[in-house]
Write an enzyme that holds these catalytic residues in place. Sequence first.
Site, PDB file in Angstrom:
ATOM      1  N   THR A  67      20.222 -49.805  11.383  1.00  0.00           N
ATOM      2  CA  THR A  67      20.802 -49.518   9.744  1.00  0.00           C
ATOM      3  C   THR A  67      21.314 -50.773   9.552  1.00  0.00           C
ATOM      4  O   THR A  67      21.864 -51.727  10.252  1.00  0.00           O
ATOM      5  CB  THR A  67      22.017 -48.561   9.955  1.00  0.00           C
ATOM      6  OG1 THR A  67      21.239 -47.201  10.778  1.00  0.00           O
ATOM      7  CG2 THR A  67      22.368 -48.049   8.585  1.00  0.00           C
ATOM      8  N   ARG A  74      13.572 -35.276   9.891  1.00  0.00           N
ATOM      9  CA  ARG A  74      14.821 -35.559  10.721  1.00  0.00           C
ATOM     10  C   ARG A  74      15.596 -36.382   9.767  1.00  0.00           C
ATOM     11  O   ARG A  74      15.046 -37.209   9.030  1.00  0.00           O
ATOM     12  CB  ARG A  74      14.423 -36.382  11.663  1.00  0.00           C
ATOM     13  CG  ARG A  74      15.688 -36.894  12.602  1.00  0.00           C
ATOM     14  CD  ARG A  74      15.905 -38.223  12.256  1.00  0.00           C
ATOM     15  NE  ARG A  74      17.148 -38.576  13.120  1.00  0.00           N
ATOM     16  CZ  ARG A  74      17.825 -39.820  13.036  1.00  0.00           C
ATOM     17  NH1 ARG A  74      17.656 -40.847  12.041  1.00  0.00           N
ATOM     18  NH2 ARG A  74      18.499 -40.179  13.894  1.00  0.00           N
ATOM     19  N   VAL A  75      16.876 -36.207   9.591  1.00  0.00           N
ATOM     20  CA  VAL A  75      17.675 -36.939   8.878  1.00  0.00           C
ATOM     21  C   VAL A  75      18.977 -37.411   9.828  1.00  0.00           C
ATOM     22  O   VAL A  75      19.498 -36.634  10.687  1.00  0.00           O
ATOM     23  CB  VAL A  75      18.557 -36.081   7.884  1.00  0.00           C
ATOM     24  CG1 VAL A  75      19.599 -37.004   6.975  1.00  0.00           C
ATOM     25  CG2 VAL A  75      17.422 -35.676   6.632  1.00  0.00           C
ATOM     26  N   ASP A  79      22.559 -40.184  10.570  1.00  0.00           N
ATOM     27  CA  ASP A  79      23.928 -40.376  10.061  1.00  0.00           C
ATOM     28  C   ASP A  79      23.983 -40.987   8.891  1.00  0.00           C
ATOM     29  O   ASP A  79      24.990 -40.812   8.362  1.00  0.00           O
ATOM     30  CB  ASP A  79      24.654 -40.821  11.148  1.00  0.00           C
ATOM     31  CG  ASP A  79      24.219 -42.173  11.558  1.00  0.00           C
ATOM     32  OD1 ASP A  79      23.043 -42.443  11.462  1.00  0.00           O
ATOM     33  OD2 ASP A  79      25.244 -43.098  12.028  1.00  0.00           O
ATOM     34  N   GLY A  83      23.252 -47.256  15.232  1.00  0.00           N
ATOM     35  CA  GLY A  83      22.733 -46.757  16.330  1.00  0.00           C
ATOM     36  C   GLY A  83      22.252 -45.154  16.216  1.00  0.00           C
ATOM     37  O   GLY A  83      21.849 -44.850  15.189  1.00  0.00           O
ATOM     38  N   GLY A  88      21.733 -41.803  15.148  1.00  0.00           N
ATOM     39  CA  GLY A  88      22.550 -41.083  14.339  1.00  0.00           C
ATOM     40  C   GLY A  88      22.922 -39.572  14.688  1.00  0.00           C
ATOM     41  O   GLY A  88      24.266 -39.280  14.416  1.00  0.00           O
TER      42      GLY A  88
HETATM   43  N1  GLY Z   1      21.644 -44.901  12.597  1.00  0.00           N
HETATM   44  C1  GLY Z   1      20.250 -44.681  12.035  1.00  0.00           C
HETATM   45  C2  GLY Z   1      19.877 -43.304  12.278  1.00  0.00           C
HETATM   46  O1  GLY Z   1      20.257 -42.829  13.403  1.00  0.00           O
HETATM   47  O2  GLY Z   1      19.038 -42.727  11.512  1.00  0.00           O
END
Ligand code: GLY
Length: 340
Positions: A200, A228-229, A231, A252, A254
Site C-alpha cells: 500500500t 476480498r477487501v 485494511d 502489509g 490487511g
Molecule cells: N494492506 C493492503 C491489503 O492488505 O490489502
Amino acid sequence: MTHRREFLQMTTASLFGLSLLPKRRSFKLTISNPIKPLVISTWDFGLQANAAAWEILNNGGRALDAVEAGVRVPEADPNIQTIGLGGLPDRDGHVTLDACIMDEHGNAGSVACLEHIVHAISVARKVMEKTPHVMLAGEGALQFALSQGFQKQNLLTPASEKAWKEWLKKADYHPVINIENQLAPATPNTMPGNSFNHDTIGMLAIDQQGNLSGACSTSGLAFKMHGRVGDSPIVGAGLFVDNEVGAATATGVGEANMRICGTHTVVELMRQGYDPEQACRLALERLVNKDPDYARSIQLAFLAVRKDGTIGAYALQKGFRYAVYTPDVPNELRESKSFY
Ligand code: GLY
C-alpha cells in the site's frame, strides 16, 4: 462472571456518573516548535508521491489536497504492481482497488473492491465530499465514480496479466510475506535489496496551517479471492487521522491489521502520551502477543505522525522503508525498526 454485588456497585457508579475505568495517563501535548509542512509515505515509491504532495504543501495548500495528489502518482504508474493501474489482479483476473482518505475535520471517504478506475483515492474523496456515506464498494462504487465523470479503463497491464497467468499454472495461494514481491519485477521506483518493497501507499501530511490529513490506496493482496477487501479502505485500520493528536497509516497483510484496528490504536496510544514509534510498536505488540507464529509469518507495518510533526514507524519484519519530506529533510528514505 459479574457477581450481584459488583453489578450493583457498577450500576450505582453508573447512576452517579462515576467511571470504573482506570484513570487515563495524563498527557498534554505542548507544541512549541511544530515541524510543518511535512509529508511522509510508505515504501520507496513514497519519494515520488511525496514530491507531488510537497508542491502543494510548500505553496501553502491544504494537507488534504497534498495527500490526494501524492497518492495519485503511484496509482498512475503501471510499473507499480500493488496500486492502481497495473496492480496484480485477484485469482479471477480482476484488478480491484481499495482506498481511503481523511481530512482535518475527521471526515472520511473510502472505496472497496473498485474496478476499472485508476484513481481510487479521488473516488474516495468524492465519496467523502459528495455523498452522505463513508464507504462505497464494488459495482456501486464504480457506478458512483462514472457518475462523477471518472473514466472507465482496463487496469490489467500485460505484465500483470502475465504474472497472473503464471500464477494460475499452480494456483497455489499462500498469503505469506511478500507474495506480491516474489512475482512483481523491480520497478524504476524501487531500490536494490529491499525485499519488502510492495503493498500500500499510505501518506500523511501536515500543512502550513498545522492541519493533518491522510490517504492510502492499494490493489490489495495479489491473487486474493474475488471480493476480498483489505485494511486500506477501513477507517481505523488502514488509515486514521485525528487533527488534535496525530495520524497513522498501515502497510502489509490487511487481515492482521483489521483484527487490531491498527491505525486507530496507534493514534489512541499517541493520545495517551506515547511517541509515534512507541505507539506503532505497541499496536503491533498486540498481534505479536496474541499470535506470535502468525505475526512471524507476515509483514505488517505502521507509520505515524504526531500533531507536532514527530514521526515514527515500526514493522513486524525488517525492510519496511518510508519516505520523509520536511523543511529540513528534503525527501529521504528511512527504515523502521522491527520485531523480527
Ligand atoms: N494492506 C493492503 C491489503 O492488505 O490489502
